[in-house]
Enzyme design. Structure first.
Site, PDB file in Angstrom:
ATOM      1  N   THR A 127      -4.816  -3.990  -0.113  1.00  0.00           N
ATOM      2  CA  THR A 127      -5.687  -2.811  -0.091  1.00  0.00           C
ATOM      3  C   THR A 127      -6.561  -3.062   1.084  1.00  0.00           C
ATOM      4  O   THR A 127      -7.089  -4.276   1.621  1.00  0.00           O
ATOM      5  CB  THR A 127      -6.574  -2.504  -1.245  1.00  0.00           C
ATOM      6  OG1 THR A 127      -7.333  -1.571  -0.947  1.00  0.00           O
ATOM      7  CG2 THR A 127      -7.236  -3.665  -1.930  1.00  0.00           C
ATOM      8  N   ASP A 128      -7.040  -1.988   1.895  1.00  0.00           N
ATOM      9  CA  ASP A 128      -8.080  -2.206   2.824  1.00  0.00           C
ATOM     10  C   ASP A 128      -9.281  -2.695   2.184  1.00  0.00           C
ATOM     11  O   ASP A 128     -10.247  -3.090   2.702  1.00  0.00           O
ATOM     12  CB  ASP A 128      -8.238  -0.946   3.589  1.00  0.00           C
ATOM     13  CG  ASP A 128      -8.384   0.346   2.763  1.00  0.00           C
ATOM     14  OD1 ASP A 128      -8.858   0.250   1.527  1.00  0.00           O
ATOM     15  OD2 ASP A 128      -8.240   1.462   3.546  1.00  0.00           O
ATOM     16  N   GLU A 129      -9.741  -2.296   0.959  1.00  0.00           N
ATOM     17  CA  GLU A 129     -10.931  -2.721   0.185  1.00  0.00           C
ATOM     18  C   GLU A 129     -11.244  -4.179   0.440  1.00  0.00           C
ATOM     19  O   GLU A 129     -12.472  -4.375   0.133  1.00  0.00           O
ATOM     20  CB  GLU A 129     -10.933  -2.145  -1.127  1.00  0.00           C
ATOM     21  CG  GLU A 129     -10.584  -0.510  -1.300  1.00  0.00           C
ATOM     22  CD  GLU A 129     -11.123  -0.061  -2.410  1.00  0.00           C
ATOM     23  OE1 GLU A 129     -12.182  -0.544  -3.185  1.00  0.00           O
ATOM     24  OE2 GLU A 129     -10.224   0.797  -2.875  1.00  0.00           O
ATOM     25  N   TYR A 151     -13.029  -5.038  -8.154  1.00  0.00           N
ATOM     26  CA  TYR A 151     -11.639  -4.888  -7.866  1.00  0.00           C
ATOM     27  C   TYR A 151     -11.227  -5.601  -6.663  1.00  0.00           C
ATOM     28  O   TYR A 151     -10.238  -6.183  -6.499  1.00  0.00           O
ATOM     29  CB  TYR A 151     -11.318  -3.512  -8.040  1.00  0.00           C
ATOM     30  CG  TYR A 151      -9.945  -2.895  -7.184  1.00  0.00           C
ATOM     31  CD1 TYR A 151      -8.766  -3.288  -7.673  1.00  0.00           C
ATOM     32  CD2 TYR A 151     -10.209  -2.216  -6.070  1.00  0.00           C
ATOM     33  CE1 TYR A 151      -7.593  -3.184  -6.825  1.00  0.00           C
ATOM     34  CE2 TYR A 151      -9.052  -2.000  -5.182  1.00  0.00           C
ATOM     35  CZ  TYR A 151      -7.857  -2.152  -5.806  1.00  0.00           C
ATOM     36  OH  TYR A 151      -6.888  -2.018  -5.059  1.00  0.00           O
ATOM     37  N   LYS A 155      -8.489  -8.608  -5.511  1.00  0.00           N
ATOM     38  CA  LYS A 155      -7.341  -8.318  -4.698  1.00  0.00           C
ATOM     39  C   LYS A 155      -7.368  -9.312  -3.425  1.00  0.00           C
ATOM     40  O   LYS A 155      -6.413  -9.668  -3.136  1.00  0.00           O
ATOM     41  CB  LYS A 155      -7.292  -6.908  -4.172  1.00  0.00           C
ATOM     42  CG  LYS A 155      -6.832  -5.934  -5.106  1.00  0.00           C
ATOM     43  CD  LYS A 155      -5.394  -6.115  -5.744  1.00  0.00           C
ATOM     44  CE  LYS A 155      -4.503  -5.701  -4.761  1.00  0.00           C
ATOM     45  NZ  LYS A 155      -3.094  -5.869  -5.373  1.00  0.00           N
TER      46      LYS A 155
END
Length: 330
Positions: A127-129, A151, A155
């Site tokens: 993810t970009d997060e 989260y 990741k």
């Protein structure tokens, strides 16, 4: 090719399975798909009903954290496409332990098992997060990781474990990082299906803070096409961004959803901002375009309209899930 898809009963994983087995190109393909999913609260077996009778599909109810299950399932597979993860930021803020267990330890156990059984390629969906927040410009694949939510931190940790398996053990791994997904079959705790289902029921929707947080939106079918390209053509040890190219503030998105459902701004409740809420995400996907031939195809206005229509027509799918989400949050 035999592909093991972890988390294949979830939103993005099930789209990948359906597109792999049911798209026009699948008619001349020899790809076989095994889904491994523990069917947590967000895993929906019905998402896979369209392929349930497909001759090249099988389903295993199991956990990526269970080494015995992995040793039973992995032999004979040529590739792993790893979607399985806890993904909801708000839940990670309330309690991060399940995120560490699944996203970090689960990924490590899956990597170890894939190496034990000689799996030829391991694609990890991220993810970009993991990058945190960017006030202007866009991240490249070389941007430093600076996650802000539990989260995102888990990741980022799983990304690093996957890339370390390449550098340490020579595993053929690829990591993809995507922007915010939308489309059919998305669990109704995420913002678009949450807002749409509440508005369809005549309820109100919660808008965090000032509503000026910016996200880039990517249709799930474009995301899965990018994953397939990375699986087949990505270079070992590399990261590829899969972006959508449509940046909106949460307030702008809310306005579009209100218009699509015939609702007014009186149905919006301004609520206190989320802890550690990232202000803006933005990915450059030049590398995927140049090396993989990836570009998003689904126009956002068209994709959003089709998504709203899908939820309006599939109450029998989301009404039980909304109750399940409420029980899981209790």
């Amino acid at each position: 090719m035999r592909i093991l898809v972890t988390g294949g009963a979830g939103f993005i994983g099930s789209e990948f399975v359906r597109s792999t087995l049911l798209s026009p190109r699948a008619k001349v393909s020899d790809v076989r798909v095994t889904v491994l999913d523990k069917l947590s609260y967000a895993g929906v077996r019905e998402n896979l009903d369209p392929v349930a009778d497909h001759p090249r599909y099988s389903f295993v109810h199991g956990d990526i954290g269970d080494a015995d299950t992995l040793d039973r399932v992995l032999p004979g597979h040529d590739a792993v496409v790893h979607f399985a993860a806890e993904t909801h930021v708000d839940r990670s803020i309330a309690g991060s332990a399940p995120f560490v267990t699944t996203n970090v330890l689960g990924t490590q156990r899956l990597l170890d098992a894939a190496r034990r059984h000689g799996v030829a390629r391991f694609l990890h969906v991220s993810t970009d997060e993991v990058y945190g927040s960017i006030p202007e410009g866009s991240w490249t694949e070389d941007s430093p990781l600076a996650p802000n939510s539990p989260y995102a931190a888990t990741k980022a940790a799983s990304d690093l474990l996957v890339l370390a398996a390449h550098r340490t053990h020579g595993m053929d791994v690829v990591v993809t990082r995507c922007s915010n997904n939308y489309g059919p079959y998305q669990f109704p705790e995420k913002v678009i299906p949450l807002f749409v289902t509440r508005l369809l029921d005549g309820g109100t929707v919660p808008l965090y803070g000032d509503g000026q947080h910016v996200r880039d939106w990517l249709h799930v079918s474009d995301h899965c096409r990018g994953i397939e390209l990375a699986l087949r053509h990505g270079r070992a040890g590399e990261v590829y961004h899969i972006g959508g190219g449509t940046e909106l503030t949460n307030e702008q998105l809310t306005g579009l959803l209100l218009a699509a459902t015939g609702a007014g701004w009186d149905r919006v409740e301004r609520v206190p901002d989320r802890k550690g809420h990232d202000a803006r995400y933005s990915l450059r996907y030049d590398k995927a375009a140049a090396e993989l031939g990836y570009r998003p195809r689904v126009d956002f206005a068209r994709g959003l309209a089709a998504t709203v229509s899908w939820y309006a027509e599939h109450r029998s799918w989301w009404e039980p899930l909304r109750r399940r989400a409420a029980r899981a949050a209790a």
